[in-house]
Enzyme design. Structure first.
Site, PDB file in Angstrom:
ATOM      1  N   LYS A   1     -32.255  20.804  15.466  1.00  0.00           N
ATOM      2  CA  LYS A   1     -31.476  20.405  14.321  1.00  0.00           C
ATOM      3  C   LYS A   1     -29.998  20.707  14.579  1.00  0.00           C
ATOM      4  O   LYS A   1     -29.724  21.495  15.488  1.00  0.00           O
ATOM      5  CB  LYS A   1     -31.973  21.109  13.067  1.00  0.00           C
ATOM      6  CG  LYS A   1     -31.865  22.637  13.171  1.00  0.00           C
ATOM      7  CD  LYS A   1     -32.172  23.298  11.874  1.00  0.00           C
ATOM      8  CE  LYS A   1     -31.041  23.127  10.897  1.00  0.00           C
ATOM      9  NZ  LYS A   1     -30.600  24.400  10.281  1.00  0.00           N
TER      10      LYS A   1
ATOM     11  N   GLU B   1     -31.979  34.128   1.758  1.00  0.00           N
ATOM     12  CA  GLU B   1     -31.606  35.025   2.863  1.00  0.00           C
ATOM     13  C   GLU B   1     -30.618  36.047   2.328  1.00  0.00           C
ATOM     14  O   GLU B   1     -29.805  35.717   1.450  1.00  0.00           O
ATOM     15  CB  GLU B   1     -30.922  34.232   3.976  1.00  0.00           C
ATOM     16  CG  GLU B   1     -31.814  33.195   4.617  1.00  0.00           C
ATOM     17  CD  GLU B   1     -31.056  32.425   5.686  1.00  0.00           C
ATOM     18  OE1 GLU B   1     -31.200  32.773   6.860  1.00  0.00           O
ATOM     19  OE2 GLU B   1     -30.305  31.496   5.336  1.00  0.00           O
TER      20      GLU B   1
ATOM     21  N   HIS C   1     -35.930  22.309   6.098  1.00  0.00           N
ATOM     22  CA  HIS C   1     -36.993  23.314   5.965  1.00  0.00           C
ATOM     23  C   HIS C   1     -37.730  23.222   4.622  1.00  0.00           C
ATOM     24  O   HIS C   1     -38.954  23.205   4.577  1.00  0.00           O
ATOM     25  CB  HIS C   1     -36.431  24.728   6.121  1.00  0.00           C
ATOM     26  CG  HIS C   1     -35.685  24.943   7.406  1.00  0.00           C
ATOM     27  ND1 HIS C   1     -36.057  24.364   8.591  1.00  0.00           N
ATOM     28  CD2 HIS C   1     -34.574  25.674   7.695  1.00  0.00           C
ATOM     29  CE1 HIS C   1     -35.219  24.744   9.552  1.00  0.00           C
ATOM     30  NE2 HIS C   1     -34.307  25.525   9.030  1.00  0.00           N
TER      31      HIS C   1
ATOM     32  N   ARG D   1     -22.517  23.565  30.465  1.00  0.00           N
ATOM     33  CA  ARG D   1     -21.239  23.255  31.100  1.00  0.00           C
ATOM     34  C   ARG D   1     -20.712  24.414  31.927  1.00  0.00           C
ATOM     35  O   ARG D   1     -19.930  24.231  32.846  1.00  0.00           O
ATOM     36  CB  ARG D   1     -20.208  22.905  30.019  1.00  0.00           C
ATOM     37  CG  ARG D   1     -20.446  21.538  29.441  1.00  0.00           C
ATOM     38  CD  ARG D   1     -19.457  21.231  28.344  1.00  0.00           C
ATOM     39  NE  ARG D   1     -19.886  21.855  27.107  1.00  0.00           N
ATOM     40  CZ  ARG D   1     -19.820  21.267  25.919  1.00  0.00           C
ATOM     41  NH1 ARG D   1     -19.327  20.048  25.802  1.00  0.00           N
ATOM     42  NH2 ARG D   1     -20.232  21.888  24.841  1.00  0.00           N
TER      43      ARG D   1
HETATM   44  C1  BG6 Z   1     -31.793  27.826  10.464  1.00  0.00           C
HETATM   45  C2  BG6 Z   1     -30.494  27.777   9.723  1.00  0.00           C
HETATM   46  O1  BG6 Z   1     -32.329  26.536  10.613  1.00  0.00           O
HETATM   47  O2  BG6 Z   1     -32.727  28.619   9.745  1.00  0.00           O
HETATM   48  C3  BG6 Z   1     -29.953  29.180   9.483  1.00  0.00           C
HETATM   49  O3  BG6 Z   1     -29.548  27.033  10.468  1.00  0.00           O
HETATM   50  C4  BG6 Z   1     -30.997  30.035   8.812  1.00  0.00           C
HETATM   51  O4  BG6 Z   1     -28.778  29.120   8.695  1.00  0.00           O
HETATM   52  C5  BG6 Z   1     -32.317  29.966   9.564  1.00  0.00           C
HETATM   53  O5  BG6 Z   1     -30.511  31.367   8.782  1.00  0.00           O
HETATM   54  C6  BG6 Z   1     -33.407  30.672   8.807  1.00  0.00           C
HETATM   55  O6  BG6 Z   1     -34.552  30.730   9.605  1.00  0.00           O
HETATM   56  P1  BG6 Z   1     -35.641  31.859   9.381  1.00  0.00           P
HETATM   57  O7  BG6 Z   1     -36.724  31.521  10.347  1.00  0.00           O
HETATM   58  O8  BG6 Z   1     -34.976  33.164   9.642  1.00  0.00           O
HETATM   59  O9  BG6 Z   1     -36.066  31.726   7.948  1.00  0.00           O
END
Ligand code: BG6
Length: 515
Positions: free
Chosen positions: A171, A239, A263, A62
């Site tokens: 997503k 994480e 995931h 946009r």
């Molecule tokens: C994303 C999530 O799909 O995956 C995030 O929205 C997350 O919240 C991320 O931090 C983690 O991805 P990766 O590849 O760092 O494990």
């Protein structure tokens, strides 16, 4: 052959050399994902000579940005985020193919103008070109984008031919079963399923692709891969980061929607599905859907629940004090959004009957690690039952998705010495030591696969619905419960005690992933 070309990972990608002439249009071109992942991925495909010679990139969003400004933004993105340094010779070749198109996602005129721009490219080339639309916007505008791609005719270009338009959709694909079904219905009005590439970037990770190879290219695992020998499976996606600047999105989403539904379910289906009849994308995706359909709905209730949710309190991450979730900028004061979820699933099929599958994912946990651990049953306790002398651990195969990618097999061994004592030991395979560490990023693989029309690493419409079907009742239950049953855990820990109890009930405990 250059050193880069002889790299084993690139040999894997090289089957894709020869992608047809392509225009990639990125919707959400001024967003964070474009800057951090998409632009660097496209550039790195160029470095490896994997982009077609007739390649164009059009950023669409946009914001009003000139072509030149968009190019210099892209250059900055590369300097900040590319896994390989910016090469002037390559960038100067690519830069001229990059342009920008400002428009509102719900404005049909903006899509007509885009269509004209693409006509001009085709005319100047004197040949047809494939269109790859990458939808990397907030989900609120998925619908108008899809509809405008349909009504402008862009969705139908070269339909039925190899050069048919394609869409990659980021997503979150829906918030629950009915919104995912609505989205699939809109997509089906304008696209054939084989034009659609629903992304889950975990599938682009080398270690995730290797799951099928580890399982089906090695004869030793398959005979043990069932309820007779497997005691439980644990999937951890942890994480150490908090919500950061994404509270606006995350507080309306939570760990179940953000990580578990997509995931971790991809990891689970690849590890537990039946062998596909071939490596054809449809054969693999058929098996994944069958597996998802075999999972029993989880038990939910105030007294007995197979799912735990929690959010983090303040705590320490690498020795630094960090705030609790409710104190993060942009989080609602009374938020009941979970930053951690743990779940016990059971797969009702011949292979997995009775084997608990434990899945957990959270932010602000003790460290960043994603792993799948297949824990085997113990041998009969006849010979080595004296626990004062024999320290024994169950054999466990740990497939570490990230970081320090690799696999570890936990065994028991005799401690050298005159006395017979035992101790658990580890057999390690590490990607970095075997293959080197310069592996392509997930988005490189995924963009390339979409360009050449290989949908193996993308999610099919029925697959996403099968997964939402499992998780929607949990989300509804939590919605109705408000903050009741919401646990907390200190930032920097491995999660709430309630999640430990979930496993104790079945005489198991969570693994402590070691660094
Ligand atoms: C994303 C999530 O799909 O995956 C995030 O929205 C997350 O919240 C991320 O931090 C983690 O991805 P990766 O590849 O760092 O494990």
């Amino acid at each position: 052959m250059s050193a880069a070309e002889s790299h084993p990972f690139l040999k894997g990608l090289s089957k894709h050399r020869g992608a047809p002439p392509t225009v990639i249009v990125i919707f959400g071109a001024s967003g964070d994902l474009t800057a951090r992942k998409l632009i660097p991925a496209i550039y790195n495909l160029g470095v490896d000579n994997l982009l077609p010679s007739d390649f164009y990139l059009i950023g669409f969003s946009r914001k009003s940005i000139s072509d030149d400004d968009f190019r210099s933004m892209a250059r900055d993105d590369l300097e900040k985020h590319s896994r390989r340094g910016l090469r002037e010779d390559l960038w100067s070749g690519l830069e001229g193919k990059v342009s920008y198109h400002a428009g509102s996602y719900d404005d049909p005129k903006a899509f007509e103008a885009l269509s004209k721009k693409i006509d001009t490219i085709e005319k100047s080339l004197g040949r047809s070109i494939q269109l790859l639309f990458y939808i990397s916007t907030p989900p609120t505008v998925f619908k108008p984008i899809l509809e405008n791609l349909g009504s402008s005719g862009l969705a139908k270009r070269h339909r039925g031919e190899d050069l048919a338009s394609k869409i990659i959709i980021e997503k979150p694909f829906g918030r629950d079963l009915s919104s995912a079904q609505d989205l699939n219905n809109i997509i089906r009005q304008h696209f054939d399923e084989k034009q659609v590439y629903r992304i889950d970037h975990y599938l682009g990770k080398e270690t995730v692709q290797d799951l099928l190879v580890q399982r089906f290219a090695n004869a030793i695992f398959e005979p043990l891969w069932n309820f007779r020998y497997v005691d439980c499976i644990q999937i951890t996606v942890a994480e150490d980061l908090g919500v950061g600047t994404r509270a606006g999105y995350y507080d309306k989403s939570g760990a179940l929607r953000d990580m578990i539904q997509n995931h971790t379910m991809q990891l689970l289906s690849l590890v537990t599905m039946e062998p596909p009849v071939s490596l054809d994308p449809e054969d693999i995706r058929d098996e994944k859907v069958k597996l998802l359909k075999a999972i029993r709905p989880v038990e939910l209730g105030p007294d007995r629940s197979e799912v735990i949710r929690a959010h983090y309190d303040e705590g320490l991450i690498q020795g630094q004090k960090v705030p609790g979730y409710l104190q993060e900028d942009g989080v609602r004061a009374n938020s009941s959004t979970e930053t951690y979820a743990a779940i016990c699933l059971s797969i009702q099929n011949w292979r997995w009957q009775g084997v608990p599958i434990y899945i957990r994912s959270g932010k602000r946990m003790a460290r960043r690690v994603s792993e799948i651990a297949v824990q085997f049953k113990r041998p009969p306790g006849i010979l080595f039952s004296d626990s004062s002398r024999f320290d024994l651990a169950p054999n466990t195969l740990v497939m570490q998705i990230q970081p320090d990618e690799g696999s570890t097999l936990l065994m028991n061994s005799k401690v050298p010495g005159l006395e017979t004592r035992t101790q658990p030991v580890k057999m390690h395979f590490r990607y970095a030591t075997t293959f080197g560490s310069d592996t392509p990023e997930a988005y490189e693989r995924l963009i390339l696969d979409a360009m050449v029309g290989d949908s193996t690493l993308f999610i099919r419409g029925d697959e996403t619905e099968a997964s939402w079907k499992l998780f929607t009742p949990i989300l509804e239950f939590w919605e109705a419960s408000g903050r009741r049953g919401l646990e907390t855990y200190p930032a920097g820990s491995w999660g709430p005690v309630a999640a430990d109890r979930l496993l104790w009930q079945k005489h198991h405990e969570w693994r402590r992933p070691t660094a």
